[in-house]
Design a protein around this motif. Structure first.
Motif, short mmCIF file in Angstrom:
data_model
loop_
_atom_site.label_atom_id
_atom_site.label_comp_id
_atom_site.label_asym_id
_atom_site.label_seq_id
_atom_site.Cartn_x
_atom_site.Cartn_y
_atom_site.Cartn_z
N UNK A 1 6.35 10.97 -6.68
CA UNK A 1 7.64 10.98 -5.73
C UNK A 1 8.50 9.82 -5.37
N UNK A 2 7.77 8.64 -5.74
CA UNK A 2 8.49 7.55 -4.99
C UNK A 2 9.80 7.20 -5.30
N UNK A 3 10.28 7.54 -6.59
CA UNK A 3 11.58 7.04 -7.17
C UNK A 3 12.66 8.03 -6.55
N UNK A 4 12.16 9.23 -6.24
CA UNK A 4 13.05 10.37 -5.96
C UNK A 4 12.56 11.33 -4.82
N UNK A 5 12.46 10.82 -3.53
CA UNK A 5 11.94 11.48 -2.72
C UNK A 5 12.83 12.24 -1.88
N UNK A 6 13.02 13.57 -1.82
CA UNK A 6 14.08 14.45 -1.10
C UNK A 6 14.07 14.28 0.47
N UNK A 7 15.35 13.82 0.86
CA UNK A 7 15.58 13.65 2.42
C UNK A 7 16.61 14.51 2.89
N UNK A 8 16.67 14.49 4.32
CA UNK A 8 17.78 14.80 5.13
C UNK A 8 17.95 14.07 6.18
N UNK A 9 19.25 14.00 6.82
CA UNK A 9 19.82 13.27 7.98
C UNK A 9 18.75 13.30 9.09
N UNK A 10 18.45 12.15 9.44
CA UNK A 10 17.55 11.80 10.84
C UNK A 10 16.14 12.00 10.38
N UNK A 11 15.74 12.03 9.09
CA UNK A 11 14.30 12.21 8.80
C UNK A 11 13.80 10.74 9.10
N UNK A 12 12.45 11.02 9.40
CA UNK A 12 11.76 9.65 9.65
C UNK A 12 10.53 9.47 8.64
N UNK B 1 1.77 14.32 5.01
CA UNK B 1 0.68 13.44 5.42
C UNK B 1 0.45 12.27 4.36
N UNK B 2 1.14 12.51 3.49
CA UNK B 2 1.13 11.43 2.36
C UNK B 2 2.16 11.75 1.16
N UNK B 3 2.67 10.74 0.68
CA UNK B 3 3.75 10.89 -0.30
C UNK B 3 2.92 10.17 -1.55
N UNK B 4 3.09 11.14 -2.63
CA UNK B 4 2.56 10.66 -4.01
C UNK B 4 3.33 9.64 -4.85
N UNK B 5 2.68 8.80 -5.65
CA UNK B 5 3.69 7.80 -6.34
C UNK B 5 4.39 8.57 -7.15
N UNK C 1 0.87 -1.24 0.04
CA UNK C 1 -0.01 -0.10 -0.10
C UNK C 1 0.91 1.25 -0.11
N UNK C 2 0.00 2.30 -0.10
CA UNK C 2 0.71 3.69 -0.34
C UNK C 2 0.49 4.53 0.91
N UNK C 3 0.13 4.08 2.19
CA UNK C 3 0.04 4.98 3.37
C UNK C 3 1.30 5.26 4.05
N UNK C 4 1.75 6.42 3.79
CA UNK C 4 3.24 6.91 4.24
C UNK C 4 2.87 8.11 4.75
#
Length: 283
Positions: free
Chosen positions: A39-50, A33-37, A19-22
């Motif tokens: 964005x899946x291949x290249x979702x931007x992040x930083x150190x210690x993100x959850x 509150x949600x991540x679109x499909x 599923x897609x509940x993120x």
């Protein structure tokens, strides 16, 4: 500075949930509150993100939850699956870093209480209604007066939701009224199999400072089940589902869905199937 990204599909493979509940909690407590499909291949992040992945499995009432913590190593994003206790420790560390850098309480965080011996303080993280985490901070002689610190009120990751109103309420339908009378006489639920989605509205309900996003969906045909017998229908039927169901299934016009719910006559929405706890999207 190059944006560092992570592949959500790889995280799904690690936690073995579907599923897609993120949910996404950035290291400064900004919340998505949600991540679109898309964005899946290249979702931007930083150190210690959850990154939080959830799924309500068959036969269960509550979601199974997996937590992924992001670590930036040599300019690349890596992740670890951690338990809830360790996640609260990460949030505590992120909170301390943010307060020392910015001199204020991060978004969504609320001072709760000191421990009896005043060696710890509890912080509640409540970025939106229905999402809540609690974590504790150790207090030393140099600690801040958390109650007096200003709070960050802005969440730059908040998606602007635009309500739509394209689906008409159904107040007069001999077919639905007959079903409604039969259902009410027998105090039963309505079951729809292979219902085809023809329209989707995004609706927003507001009560005081709380905002609830839900979806009104029109299905144009399918199978109606009562007393273990399925009957074809080819007339519009409106249903109401939660944001969590929509996020988990990523429903679109043309999708085929199966679900159980309760049919009622609402003074604003007309005949509508609501109280849908679980829904399956058919392949």
């Amino acid at each position: 500075m190059n944006t560092i990204t992570i592949d959500i599909e790889n995280l799904k493979a690690q936690d073995e949930l579907e599923g897609f509940w993120w949910n996404y909690i950035r290291n400064d407590f900004c919340f998505k509150n949600s991540i679109s499909k898309e964005e899946y291949n290249q979702f931007p992040v930083q150190d210690f993100d959850i990154l939080v992945h959830k799924q309500i499995k068959t036969g269960e009432r509550f979601p199974t939850t997996r937590y992924h913590v992001v670590y930036i190593v040599d300019g690349k994003a890596e992740s670890s699956l951690l338990e809830g206790k360790k996640i609260r420790e990460i949030m505590s560390e992120n909170f301390n870093r943010y307060v020392k850098k910015n001199g204020k309480i991060p978004f969504g965080c609320i001072f709760d209480k000191y421990s009896n011996d005043e060696s710890e303080v509890q912080i509640n993280y409540e970025p939106i209604e229905g999402i809540s985490y609690k974590f504790k901070l150790d207090i030393d002689e140099n600690h801040c007066d958390y109650e007096s610190l200003p709070k960050e009120e802005m969440n730059p990751l908040k998606k602007v939701i635009i309500a739509t109103n394209t689906i008409s309420p159904i107040f007069y339908s001999s077919d639905i009224s007959t079903i409604y009378e039969t259902i009410n006489e027998n105090n039963s639920v309505i079951s729809i199999k292979n219902g085809i989605i023809s329209q989707i509205d995004t609706r927003i309900s507001r009560y005081k400072e709380h905002e609830t996003i839900w979806y009104l969906i029109e299905i144009s045909e399918g199978l109606f089940e009562f007393n273990n017998t399925f009957n074809n229908f080819k007339y519009p039927l409106n249903i109401k589902i939660s944001h969590n169901i929509m996020s988990n299934l990523s429903l679109q016009i043309g999708d085929s869905i199966t679900f159980n719910g309760q049919l009622k006559l609402d003074k604003t929405l007309g005949y509508i199937v609501h109280n849908i706890k679980k829904m399956n999207k058919n392949n």
